[in-house]
Write a protein that holds these residues in place. Structure first.
Motif, PDB file in Angstrom:
ATOM      1  N   ILE A  93       5.845  -3.857   2.487  1.00  0.00           N
ATOM      2  CA  ILE A  93       6.067  -2.576   1.807  1.00  0.00           C
ATOM      3  C   ILE A  93       6.989  -2.744   0.611  1.00  0.00           C
ATOM      4  O   ILE A  93       8.007  -3.423   0.684  1.00  0.00           O
ATOM      5  CB  ILE A  93       6.689  -1.542   2.768  1.00  0.00           C
ATOM      6  N   VAL A  94       6.636  -2.128  -0.480  1.00  0.00           N
ATOM      7  CA  VAL A  94       7.533  -2.113  -1.635  1.00  0.00           C
ATOM      8  C   VAL A  94       7.704  -0.652  -2.082  1.00  0.00           C
ATOM      9  O   VAL A  94       6.780   0.147  -2.000  1.00  0.00           O
ATOM     10  CB  VAL A  94       6.995  -3.002  -2.785  1.00  0.00           C
ATOM     11  N   ILE A  95       8.936  -0.339  -2.466  1.00  0.00           N
ATOM     12  CA  ILE A  95       9.207   1.005  -2.996  1.00  0.00           C
ATOM     13  C   ILE A  95       9.272   0.900  -4.512  1.00  0.00           C
ATOM     14  O   ILE A  95      10.031   0.074  -5.042  1.00  0.00           O
ATOM     15  CB  ILE A  95      10.569   1.552  -2.490  1.00  0.00           C
ATOM     16  N   LEU A  96       8.506   1.696  -5.195  1.00  0.00           N
ATOM     17  CA  LEU A  96       8.563   1.718  -6.662  1.00  0.00           C
ATOM     18  C   LEU A  96       9.122   3.063  -7.094  1.00  0.00           C
ATOM     19  O   LEU A  96       8.541   4.103  -6.814  1.00  0.00           O
ATOM     20  CB  LEU A  96       7.160   1.541  -7.264  1.00  0.00           C
ATOM     21  N   ALA A 111       0.789   4.382 -13.706  1.00  0.00           N
ATOM     22  CA  ALA A 111      -0.354   4.174 -12.806  1.00  0.00           C
ATOM     23  C   ALA A 111      -0.848   2.729 -12.895  1.00  0.00           C
ATOM     24  O   ALA A 111      -1.240   2.131 -11.889  1.00  0.00           O
ATOM     25  CB  ALA A 111      -1.474   5.157 -13.149  1.00  0.00           C
ATOM     26  N   GLU A 112      -0.773   2.154 -14.091  1.00  0.00           N
ATOM     27  CA  GLU A 112      -1.182   0.742 -14.242  1.00  0.00           C
ATOM     28  C   GLU A 112      -0.236  -0.187 -13.494  1.00  0.00           C
ATOM     29  O   GLU A 112      -0.671  -1.158 -12.878  1.00  0.00           O
ATOM     30  CB  GLU A 112      -1.196   0.345 -15.727  1.00  0.00           C
ATOM     31  N   ILE A 113       1.055   0.122 -13.571  1.00  0.00           N
ATOM     32  CA  ILE A 113       2.031  -0.710 -12.844  1.00  0.00           C
ATOM     33  C   ILE A 113       1.745  -0.641 -11.347  1.00  0.00           C
ATOM     34  O   ILE A 113       1.725  -1.658 -10.647  1.00  0.00           O
ATOM     35  CB  ILE A 113       3.473  -0.242 -13.146  1.00  0.00           C
ATOM     36  N   ILE A 114       1.492   0.562 -10.854  1.00  0.00           N
ATOM     37  CA  ILE A 114       1.209   0.734  -9.422  1.00  0.00           C
ATOM     38  C   ILE A 114      -0.052  -0.062  -9.043  1.00  0.00           C
ATOM     39  O   ILE A 114      -0.097  -0.734  -8.014  1.00  0.00           O
ATOM     40  CB  ILE A 114       1.042   2.230  -9.085  1.00  0.00           C
ATOM     41  N   GLU A 115      -1.035  -0.008  -9.912  1.00  0.00           N
ATOM     42  CA  GLU A 115      -2.291  -0.723  -9.681  1.00  0.00           C
ATOM     43  C   GLU A 115      -2.054  -2.227  -9.509  1.00  0.00           C
ATOM     44  O   GLU A 115      -2.647  -2.865  -8.634  1.00  0.00           O
ATOM     45  CB  GLU A 115      -3.230  -0.468 -10.869  1.00  0.00           C
ATOM     46  N   GLU A 116      -1.139  -2.779 -10.324  1.00  0.00           N
ATOM     47  CA  GLU A 116      -0.855  -4.213 -10.215  1.00  0.00           C
ATOM     48  C   GLU A 116      -0.301  -4.591  -8.843  1.00  0.00           C
ATOM     49  O   GLU A 116      -0.660  -5.611  -8.278  1.00  0.00           O
ATOM     50  CB  GLU A 116       0.149  -4.640 -11.290  1.00  0.00           C
ATOM     51  N   TYR A 117       0.591  -3.754  -8.327  1.00  0.00           N
ATOM     52  CA  TYR A 117       1.138  -4.023  -6.985  1.00  0.00           C
ATOM     53  C   TYR A 117       0.043  -3.897  -5.935  1.00  0.00           C
ATOM     54  O   TYR A 117      -0.005  -4.640  -4.967  1.00  0.00           O
ATOM     55  CB  TYR A 117       2.291  -3.071  -6.666  1.00  0.00           C
ATOM     56  N   LYS A 118      -0.828  -2.931  -6.126  1.00  0.00           N
ATOM     57  CA  LYS A 118      -1.923  -2.702  -5.176  1.00  0.00           C
ATOM     58  C   LYS A 118      -2.819  -3.944  -5.107  1.00  0.00           C
ATOM     59  O   LYS A 118      -3.209  -4.377  -4.029  1.00  0.00           O
ATOM     60  CB  LYS A 118      -2.726  -1.462  -5.625  1.00  0.00           C
ATOM     61  N   LYS A 119      -3.075  -4.521  -6.280  1.00  0.00           N
ATOM     62  CA  LYS A 119      -3.919  -5.727  -6.322  1.00  0.00           C
ATOM     63  C   LYS A 119      -3.279  -6.877  -5.565  1.00  0.00           C
ATOM     64  O   LYS A 119      -3.953  -7.748  -5.057  1.00  0.00           O
ATOM     65  CB  LYS A 119      -4.148  -6.145  -7.780  1.00  0.00           C
ATOM     66  N   LYS A 173       1.752  -2.625   0.351  1.00  0.00           N
ATOM     67  CA  LYS A 173       1.740  -1.211   0.708  1.00  0.00           C
ATOM     68  C   LYS A 173       2.786  -0.569  -0.177  1.00  0.00           C
ATOM     69  O   LYS A 173       3.945  -0.989  -0.158  1.00  0.00           O
ATOM     70  CB  LYS A 173       2.140  -1.012   2.183  1.00  0.00           C
ATOM     71  N   ILE A 174       2.370   0.397  -0.942  1.00  0.00           N
ATOM     72  CA  ILE A 174       3.279   0.933  -1.953  1.00  0.00           C
ATOM     73  C   ILE A 174       3.718   2.353  -1.622  1.00  0.00           C
ATOM     74  O   ILE A 174       2.897   3.211  -1.293  1.00  0.00           O
ATOM     75  CB  ILE A 174       2.575   0.968  -3.325  1.00  0.00           C
ATOM     76  N   ILE A 175       5.016   2.571  -1.716  1.00  0.00           N
ATOM     77  CA  ILE A 175       5.534   3.940  -1.662  1.00  0.00           C
ATOM     78  C   ILE A 175       6.161   4.218  -3.017  1.00  0.00           C
ATOM     79  O   ILE A 175       7.051   3.485  -3.458  1.00  0.00           O
ATOM     80  CB  ILE A 175       6.588   4.106  -0.551  1.00  0.00           C
ATOM     81  N   VAL A 176       5.663   5.250  -3.687  1.00  0.00           N
ATOM     82  CA  VAL A 176       6.187   5.577  -5.008  1.00  0.00           C
ATOM     83  C   VAL A 176       7.166   6.748  -4.889  1.00  0.00           C
ATOM     84  O   VAL A 176       6.921   7.700  -4.143  1.00  0.00           O
ATOM     85  CB  VAL A 176       5.040   5.942  -5.978  1.00  0.00           C
TER      86      VAL A 176
END
Ligand code: ASP
Ligand code: MG
Length: 404
Positions: free
Chosen positions: A3-6, A23-31, A35-38
């Motif tokens: 898990i990462v918190i952004l 949204a692009e930054i979030i997409e990079e972590y997703k790739k 598991k992302i919590i924004v």
């Protein structure tokens, strides 16, 4: 589950274009299979605008309604981020604090988060969703909306990292990281690659505005690594971590300055028990923050001089309180505006002798007079004339090899 918190600050979500970038930054972590919590703050300027509106309605705008009003900026930002991710084909949704809930205790405007109910968010993460959570907000046990103090979305992010056991929390902002000193004040300031919680705490408390001090303390206690970086440029930022992870040869990590200080001296105060307390009690009662304090040893054992510093905005109030204080006697009251505090900070000084001398000698070489000194385990602060700050910064930055 990795898990990462952004966390995105106001400037990072300051416009539609910037939100698309987020949204692009979030997409990079997703790739990368995180598991992302924004966590998001309100679009820059929005919270201030809302506060202005409340003042237009009433000088005594209700604290409970203040929280409902000013927390709405986060709602807007979160829905826009989620909307953009959905547009890009991801599963995402916004969560207001009360929907989770993120529970707070304490008064409106200044509550503290004490519990995060993990169930809904954990389930959503398992389904592959990207939750976008409002920073700065909470709900109390009566179910009313609360806020946790200005700049509170950093704290929200750190608390979420703690509850979800995230190893890392990334704070996206408009600067590239934490600098050796304020780059607006000194061109030679360098980005710090890695810094300990303790040093960061000192830097933030002394005016480096990158992160809220309370949230750094929270990260330290929970051993959450925090990375501060820019959402505008793709460059590594500053990692805030525990001391033992840091291997560097620098004695000093950073230098901070505060400008709007004033110095107050009480000359000829009776040297007996209880006097200092009698001076400072009414100041603390009036929420005046006393910073540096020195008391001279008295030559005759009867009288002494006491000097301390405060913020200049508190000067008039302080003067009045001291003059009206019937429990103290002194011969003269000296007030001086326009002093500045310059502090060198670094865990390296614990194991290096002679740092104090080095600092004083460097200042002396530039004929800068030191008025008051205070030290802690990892910090040495001196009070100097405001007009010497730039010169002092330059010489100390060079002396402790921060230019390199
Ligand atoms: N939007 C809130 C504020 O401006 C919270 C934050 O930015 O962290 O204070
Ligand atoms: Mg902010």
């Amino acid at each position: 589950m990795k898990i990462v918190i952004l966390k995105f600050g106001g400037t990072s979500v300051g416009s539609i274009e910037k939100i698309k970038k987020v949204a692009e930054i979030i997409e990079e972590y997703k790739k990368k299979n995180y598991k992302i919590i924004v966590v998001s703050s309100a679009m820059s300027g929005v919270t201030n605008e809302l506060i202005k509106k409340s003042k237009g309605i009433s000088k005594n705008f209700s604290d409970a309604e203040y929280d409902v009003l000013v927390s709405s900026g986060e709602q807007v930002a979160c829905s826009l981020i989620a909307g953009r991710l959905i547009h890009k084909g991801f599963k995402s949704r916004s969560w207001l604090a009360w929907q989770i809930p993120i529970l707070t205790k304490g008064p409106h405007k200044n509550s503290k988060i004490h519990l995060v109910n993990k169930k809904k968010i954990s389930d959503y993460l398992k389904e592959g969703g990207i939750p976008i959570i409002t920073g700065f907000q909470g709900a109390n046990k009566e179910g009313r909306v609360t806020t946790i103090g200005r700049g509170g979305s950093d704290a929200s992010a750190i608390v979420l990292a703690k509850f979800f056991k995230a190893k890392r929390c990334v704070i996206y902002t408009d600067v590239e990281g934490v600098y050796t000193t304020d780059p607006n004040k000194l061109k030679k300031a360098k980005k710090i690659k890695i810094i300990s919680y303790e040093e960061m705490l000192e830097m933030a408390s002394l005016g480096a505005k990158v992160m809220q001090p309370v949230s750094i303390q929270d990260a330290r206690l929970n051993r959450i690594e925090v990375e501060v970086k820019s959402s505008f440029v793709k460059k590594p930022g500053t990692l805030i971590t525990k001391r033992s992870n840091i291997k560097n040869d620098k004695i000093i990590t950073g230098i901070s300055t505060t400008y709007n200080d004033s110095k107050i001296s009480l000359v000829g105060v009776k040297d007996k028990p209880g006097v200092a307390a009698a001076i400072f009690r009414p100041l603390s009662k009036n929420s005046i923050n006393v910073d540096m304090v020195v008391q001279n040893i008295s030559a005759n054992g009867k009288e002494t001089d006491l000097t301390f510093t405060i913020k200049t905005e508190d000067l008039n109030k302080t003067k009045k309180i001291i003059k009206e204080n019937k429990r103290i006697n002194f011969r003269k009251l000296l007030l001086k505006k326009g002093v500045a505090k310059i502090s060198i900070i670094g865990v390296g000084m614990i194991s290096t002798p002679g740092v104090t001398y080095k600092m004083f000698q460097a200042l002396a070489n530039k004929r800068i007079n030191i008025q008051v000194i205070s030290t802690s385990e990892i910090k040495i602060s001196v009070l100097i004339d405001k007009k010497n700050v730039k010169k002092a910064l330059e010489v100390l930055h060079k002396e402790f090899k921060l230019d390199k």
